[in-house]
Design a protein around this motif. Structure first.
Motif, PDB file in Angstrom:
ATOM      1  N   ASN A  35       0.618  -1.248  -0.006  1.00 51.82           N
ATOM      2  CA  ASN A  35       0.085   0.020   0.150  1.00 51.82           C
ATOM      3  C   ASN A  35       0.775   1.366  -0.029  1.00 51.82           C
ATOM      4  O   ASN A  35       0.300   2.263   0.327  1.00 51.82           O
ATOM      5  CB  ASN A  35      -0.932   0.025   0.956  1.00 51.82           C
ATOM      6  CG  ASN A  35      -2.108  -1.292   1.185  1.00 51.82           C
ATOM      7  OD1 ASN A  35      -2.609  -1.481   0.247  1.00 51.82           O
ATOM      8  ND2 ASN A  35      -2.072  -1.799   2.431  1.00 51.82           N
ATOM      9  N   TYR A  61       3.718   7.770   1.721  1.00 49.31           N
ATOM     10  CA  TYR A  61       2.332   8.172   1.430  1.00 49.31           C
ATOM     11  C   TYR A  61       1.493   6.731   0.991  1.00 49.31           C
ATOM     12  O   TYR A  61       2.133   6.104   0.079  1.00 49.31           O
ATOM     13  CB  TYR A  61       2.369   8.866   0.110  1.00 49.31           C
ATOM     14  CG  TYR A  61       1.102   9.391  -0.469  1.00 49.31           C
ATOM     15  CD1 TYR A  61       0.171   9.878   0.414  1.00 49.31           C
ATOM     16  CD2 TYR A  61       0.946   9.157  -1.835  1.00 49.31           C
ATOM     17  CE1 TYR A  61      -1.083  10.218  -0.132  1.00 49.31           C
ATOM     18  CE2 TYR A  61      -0.441   9.631  -2.629  1.00 49.31           C
ATOM     19  CZ  TYR A  61      -1.219  10.114  -1.509  1.00 49.31           C
ATOM     20  OH  TYR A  61      -2.365  10.620  -2.121  1.00 49.31           O
ATOM     21  N   THR A  62       0.549   6.718   1.698  1.00 50.12           N
ATOM     22  CA  THR A  62      -0.243   5.352   1.586  1.00 50.12           C
ATOM     23  C   THR A  62      -1.602   5.404   1.705  1.00 50.12           C
ATOM     24  O   THR A  62      -2.327   6.613   1.853  1.00 50.12           O
ATOM     25  CB  THR A  62       0.118   4.493   2.947  1.00 50.12           C
ATOM     26  OG1 THR A  62      -0.359   3.431   2.927  1.00 50.12           O
ATOM     27  CG2 THR A  62      -0.135   5.424   4.191  1.00 50.12           C
ATOM     28  N   THR A  63      -2.506   4.418   1.363  1.00 49.70           N
ATOM     29  CA  THR A  63      -3.689   4.279   1.222  1.00 49.70           C
ATOM     30  C   THR A  63      -4.307   4.007   2.523  1.00 49.70           C
ATOM     31  O   THR A  63      -5.498   4.254   3.020  1.00 49.70           O
ATOM     32  CB  THR A  63      -4.272   3.408   0.392  1.00 49.70           C
ATOM     33  OG1 THR A  63      -3.630   2.067   0.484  1.00 49.70           O
ATOM     34  CG2 THR A  63      -3.917   3.907  -1.153  1.00 49.70           C
ATOM     35  N   SER A  64      -3.697   3.410   3.561  1.00 48.10           N
ATOM     36  CA  SER A  64      -4.059   2.713   4.921  1.00 48.10           C
ATOM     37  C   SER A  64      -3.707   3.901   5.970  1.00 48.10           C
ATOM     38  O   SER A  64      -2.405   3.929   6.401  1.00 48.10           O
ATOM     39  CB  SER A  64      -3.434   1.492   4.980  1.00 48.10           C
ATOM     40  OG  SER A  64      -3.796   1.217   6.375  1.00 48.10           O
ATOM     41  N   TRP A  65      -4.816   4.420   6.718  1.00 48.40           N
ATOM     42  CA  TRP A  65      -4.372   5.087   7.977  1.00 48.40           C
ATOM     43  C   TRP A  65      -4.176   4.403   8.947  1.00 48.40           C
ATOM     44  O   TRP A  65      -3.042   4.931   9.811  1.00 48.40           O
ATOM     45  CB  TRP A  65      -5.661   5.744   8.266  1.00 48.40           C
ATOM     46  CG  TRP A  65      -5.444   6.771   9.290  1.00 48.40           C
ATOM     47  CD1 TRP A  65      -5.137   7.890   9.407  1.00 48.40           C
ATOM     48  CD2 TRP A  65      -5.924   6.461  10.777  1.00 48.40           C
ATOM     49  NE1 TRP A  65      -5.102   8.414  10.418  1.00 48.40           N
ATOM     50  CE2 TRP A  65      -5.542   7.829  11.529  1.00 48.40           C
ATOM     51  CE3 TRP A  65      -6.507   5.479  11.683  1.00 48.40           C
ATOM     52  CZ2 TRP A  65      -5.596   7.885  13.072  1.00 48.40           C
ATOM     53  CZ3 TRP A  65      -6.862   5.642  13.012  1.00 48.40           C
ATOM     54  CH2 TRP A  65      -6.173   6.849  13.329  1.00 48.40           C
ATOM     55  N   SER A  67      -1.344   2.624   9.484  1.00 46.95           N
ATOM     56  CA  SER A  67      -0.116   2.056   8.850  1.00 46.95           C
ATOM     57  C   SER A  67       0.976   2.245  10.106  1.00 46.95           C
ATOM     58  O   SER A  67       0.701   3.122  10.947  1.00 46.95           O
ATOM     59  CB  SER A  67       0.358   2.854   7.739  1.00 46.95           C
ATOM     60  OG  SER A  67      -0.707   2.656   6.439  1.00 46.95           O
ATOM     61  N   THR A  81      -1.600   9.581   5.024  1.00 50.58           N
ATOM     62  CA  THR A  81      -2.732   9.267   3.792  1.00 50.58           C
ATOM     63  C   THR A  81      -3.024  10.571   3.178  1.00 50.58           C
ATOM     64  O   THR A  81      -2.519  11.619   3.610  1.00 50.58           O
ATOM     65  CB  THR A  81      -3.903   8.721   4.524  1.00 50.58           C
ATOM     66  OG1 THR A  81      -4.586   9.828   5.339  1.00 50.58           O
ATOM     67  CG2 THR A  81      -3.857   7.500   5.121  1.00 50.58           C
ATOM     68  N   ARG A  82      -3.457  10.561   1.996  1.00 56.39           N
ATOM     69  CA  ARG A  82      -3.940  11.527   1.386  1.00 56.39           C
ATOM     70  C   ARG A  82      -4.657  12.933   2.369  1.00 56.39           C
ATOM     71  O   ARG A  82      -4.428  13.778   2.293  1.00 56.39           O
ATOM     72  CB  ARG A  82      -4.890  11.254   0.319  1.00 56.39           C
ATOM     73  CG  ARG A  82      -5.469  12.664  -0.697  1.00 56.39           C
ATOM     74  CD  ARG A  82      -6.312  12.216  -1.815  1.00 56.39           C
ATOM     75  NE  ARG A  82      -6.887  13.326  -2.540  1.00 56.39           N
ATOM     76  CZ  ARG A  82      -6.188  13.990  -3.479  1.00 56.39           C
ATOM     77  NH1 ARG A  82      -4.943  13.305  -3.876  1.00 56.39           N
ATOM     78  NH2 ARG A  82      -6.738  15.076  -4.152  1.00 56.39           N
TER      79      ARG A  82
END
Length: 269
Positions: A35, A61-65, A67, A81-82
């Motif tokens: 991710n 930078y990832t999609t998973s909070w 993490s 995350t974004r």
């Protein structure tokens, strides 16, 4: 692997090129390859004013909070995350990323775009936030002794922000603690704000008192706190100031030294 994820081979090559050892790269990949949409180097290694013992600060930078935030050797990895990075506009951390951050890898240039769009912080607002959150540090001695480890971490976080914000008010932003220690003629800043425990020393009551004393030199006296415990403070502010309440809870955690503020849902300072 998702089409939007970075290939492990690209992560490996980028981290090696940034100066990490093979063992450090393997440690990072084993804990955070899935991710991962982008990697950014920040801190002294990105500014090129580092010392031999300086950490490599890596933003993942990832999609998973949910993490991991962890350290491998000299490498500190924080995952965002974004939504978290978008919340960095108007914060000191966001200003730092926009000014000094170096994107190492990026799927579709999304991380690069977010970093470029971060708005700089207003130093007066930053100092106002630091003063508000410093309420947490105004506690009875018994409570300080019970939670000095987490309070040291919070005090260091607030003091570092206050110093950087003060530098911004002069029109000369600087994110090097060593340079600011010289500018403010406070040589101890380079020690008490260091991220390496071998330099700054283990958390202690004396270190907490020094951090608080230095913080008041920059923001003035700590605001009054009518509550006798961190728990009572967090409970009282939970509905009216969730950020302050969350910081109080983390300061009182028994596992405070393993908690990183990047794990908060949004960037606070």
């Amino acid at each position: 692997m998702s089409p939007s994820e970075l290939p492990v081979s690209e992560i490996n090559d980028a981290l090696l090129a940034a100066g990490l050892t093979e063992d450090e790269v393997n440690g990072v990949i084993s804990r955070s390859a899935a991710n991962t949409l982008g990697l950014l180097l920040y801190g002294s290694r990105a500014r090129d004013d580092y010392q031999a013992t300086s950490d490599f600060d890596i933003l993942r930078y990832t999609t998973s909070w949910k993490s991991p935030t962890f350290k491998v050797g000299r490498v500190s990895v924080s995952s965002y995350t974004r939504e978290q990075l978008k919340s960095a506009s108007g914060t000191l951390f966001g200003t730092h990323l926009n000014r000094d951050g170096i994107v190492l890898l990026d799927v579709g240039s999304e991380l690069t775009t977010i970093i470029k769009e971060i708005e700089p912080a207003n130093p007066a607002i930053l100092l106002s936030r630091v003063t508000k959150y410093a309420t947490i540090l105004h506690l009875p001695m018994t409570e300080k002794k019970a939670h000095f480890s987490g309070l040291v971490r919070l005090a260091r976080y607030l003091l570092r922000t206050a110093i950087y914000a003060t530098a911004m008010t002069t029109g000369q932003p600087c994110f090097s603690v060593r340079q600011l220690a010289e500018r403010f003629n406070e040589p101890r800043l380079a020690t008490i704000l260091a991220s390496d425990p071998e330099i700054t020393g283990l958390p202690s009551m004396s270190l907490l008192n020094e951090l608080i004393s230095t913080l008041t030199d920059f923001i003035g006296p700590l605001p009054q706190n009518e509550f006798a415990s961190l728990e009572a403070l967090a409970t009282a502010y939970w509905d009216t100031d969730r950020n302050l309440a969350t910081l109080a809870i983390r300061a009182g955690s028994e596992d405070a030294e393993s908690i990183d503020y990047s794990e908060l849902p949004k960037v606070l300072l």
